[in-house]
Design a protein around this motif. Structure first.
Motif, short mmCIF file in Angstrom:
data_model
loop_
_atom_site.label_atom_id
_atom_site.label_comp_id
_atom_site.label_asym_id
_atom_site.label_seq_id
_atom_site.Cartn_x
_atom_site.Cartn_y
_atom_site.Cartn_z
N GLU A 148 0.83 -1.21 0.00
CA GLU A 148 0.00 0.00 0.00
C GLU A 148 0.87 1.26 0.00
O GLU A 148 0.55 2.24 -0.69
CB GLU A 148 -0.93 0.00 1.21
CG GLU A 148 -1.89 1.16 1.21
CD GLU A 148 -3.08 0.94 2.13
OE1 GLU A 148 -3.56 1.94 2.70
OE2 GLU A 148 -3.53 -0.20 2.26
N ASN A 149 1.99 1.21 0.73
CA ASN A 149 2.90 2.36 0.72
C ASN A 149 3.48 2.59 -0.66
O ASN A 149 3.64 3.73 -1.11
CB ASN A 149 4.02 2.15 1.74
CG ASN A 149 3.56 2.31 3.17
OD1 ASN A 149 2.54 2.97 3.42
ND2 ASN A 149 4.25 1.69 4.09
N ARG A 152 0.81 4.15 -2.73
CA ARG A 152 0.60 5.56 -2.37
C ARG A 152 1.72 6.46 -2.90
O ARG A 152 1.56 7.67 -2.99
CB ARG A 152 0.46 5.71 -0.85
CG ARG A 152 -0.86 5.16 -0.32
CD ARG A 152 -1.00 5.38 1.18
NE ARG A 152 -2.23 4.79 1.68
CZ ARG A 152 -3.41 5.38 1.65
NH1 ARG A 152 -3.52 6.59 1.11
NH2 ARG A 152 -4.48 4.79 2.12
N ALA A 157 -3.98 8.96 -2.82
CA ALA A 157 -4.54 8.16 -1.73
C ALA A 157 -5.99 7.74 -2.03
O ALA A 157 -6.39 6.61 -1.75
CB ALA A 157 -4.48 8.95 -0.42
N GLU A 158 -6.77 8.67 -2.61
CA GLU A 158 -8.17 8.35 -2.92
C GLU A 158 -8.27 7.21 -3.93
O GLU A 158 -9.14 6.35 -3.84
CB GLU A 158 -8.90 9.57 -3.50
CG GLU A 158 -8.96 10.77 -2.56
CD GLU A 158 -7.81 11.74 -2.78
OE1 GLU A 158 -6.68 11.26 -3.08
OE2 GLU A 158 -8.02 12.95 -2.64
N VAL A 160 -5.95 4.81 -4.41
CA VAL A 160 -5.53 3.58 -3.73
C VAL A 160 -6.71 2.97 -2.98
O VAL A 160 -6.94 1.76 -3.03
CB VAL A 160 -4.36 3.86 -2.76
CG1 VAL A 160 -4.05 2.62 -1.93
CG2 VAL A 160 -3.12 4.29 -3.52
N THR A 161 -7.48 3.81 -2.30
CA THR A 161 -8.66 3.33 -1.57
C THR A 161 -9.66 2.70 -2.51
O THR A 161 -10.23 1.64 -2.21
CB THR A 161 -9.32 4.49 -0.80
OG1 THR A 161 -8.37 5.05 0.12
CG2 THR A 161 -10.54 4.01 -0.04
#
Length: 365
Positions: A148-149, A152, A157-158, A160-161
């Motif tokens: 996830e890092n 990102r 970030a939006e 990735v979510t």
């Protein structure tokens, strides 16, 4: 003293029972054995040491076994310790209560040594498997955080979510945003006699500074292409003041480049172009993800960058319209957009108001 060596804890208020159990365990090869004469002493030992099994008497004068069991199972750090209850109380309700509280087994007194050995061996195997499972899950969680890092670092970030929530085709239209292009002036000539590592180090220092400015300003970096840096304001989170965000960011980039000159082997200067309008944005790729922006707005911003001048920011009339009275302008200038039509553009001279706008993640000083 606390120890990292897992062991077995015997808890019984009867000294003969503790002694008998300890002899049996030692004869079976168990080396780290501790004992407690009551519930409170047991809890103190459990807080200090790591145990792989607790043999727990039910009836004790200070703190009953079921209360000790409840305390163990309510502690997130201790609840995985197997607990085998050993008691003369064979009441079915009491047995079921201990099982419901989390006891792994329940043996009546006087215990059968053969059966007890089998139950101990089974409990220790379960504890070992549970420990391995927790370690495995911990590794998976670490890998997940690492992945996830990494995501990102290359995606907003939006976005990735949204990917984590199962979206596979991320494509959005934005009615209005501002695209920023910056380019090192005369990059080819400047780096012609530089070694590869020197060129990369210079660009890395310059673009890393731009990345910090972008993060502070709420600007989304899109990509670098050689010596070209592309970013956008108002994507992926729409906001009304994207033109002001982009203009402030662009002038800060020019200022940062000037400050870096003394630290770089060869002094760079940049030129910047800005244009506002509708854009499309989305994720491209399945193995190597990239978040990109498309549309005429992007092409025009790139054209304005090419027509700009060293250490200056050239903004289209559409962008200038969104800036209000916060900037001084030099223009209009007519710029050929290579499609048989001319664009009106203005050089941004300087800030008249350097106050950061509180919207879209830009913090007021």
């Amino acid at each position: 003293m606390a120890t990292d060596l897992p062991g077995i804890l015997i808890v019984d208020d009867n000294e003969d029972n503790r002694y008998t159990l300890q002899l049996m365990l030692e004869s079976d090869g168990h080396e780290h054995i501790a004992s407690a004469a009551g519930g409170n002493e047991a809890i103190t030992l459990i807080e200090k040491e790591n145990f792989s099994l607790v043999l727990l008497d039910l009836m004790m004068p200070d703190l009953n076994g079921d209360e000790v069991l409840k305390l163990i199972k309510s502690d997130p750090d201790k609840r995985d310790i197997p607990v085998v209850m050993i008691s003369a109380d064979t009441n079915a309700d009491k047995v079921s209560q201990c099982i419901e509280l989390g006891a792994d087994d329940y043996l009546p007194k006087p215990f059968n040594p053969t059966i007890l050995r089998a139950r101990i061996a089974a409990a220790l195997r379960r504890h070992s498997l549970r420990t391995l499972e927790n370690e495995y899950l911990g590794k998976i969680e670490n890998e997940k955080r690492h992945s996830e890092n990494l995501l990102r670092n290359i995606l907003p970030a939006e976005v990735v979510t949204r990917l984590r929530n199962g979206e596979s085709n991320i494509a959005d239209h934005f009615d209005d945003a501002t695209v920023i292009f910056a380019d090192v002036v005369g990059f080819g000539k400047i780096t012609a006699r530089m070694k590869a590592y020197e060129t990369v180090a210079c660009l890395n220092q310059l673009f890393s500074e731009f990345d910090k400015l972008a993060e502070d300003a709420g600007i989304e970096k899109i990509k670098t292409i050689g010596d070209n840096y592309m970013a956008v304001a108002g994507v992926p989170t729409p906001c009304s003041n994207h033109a002001r965000m982009a203009a402030k960011f662009a002038l800060d980039m020019v200022a940062a480049t000037g400050r870096l000159r003394s630290r770089l082997p060869v002094p760079f200067s940049i030129r910047v172009g800005l244009h506002s309008g509708p854009v499309m944005a989305g994720v491209i790729g399945t193995r190597k993800f990239a978040y990109d922006v498309w549309g005429d707005t992007v092409s025009i911003a790139a054209r304005l960058e090419a027509a700009s001048q060293p250490s200056r920011v050239l903004a289209s009339a559409a962008t200038v319209k969104g800036l209000g009275s916060n900037y001084a302008f030099d223009g209009p200038h007519e710029i050929d957009n290579k499609e048989d039509r001319m664009l009106e553009a203005f050089f941004l001279s300087h800030h008249l108001d350097d106050v950061r706008h509180p919207l879209c993640g830009i913090k007021a000083p």
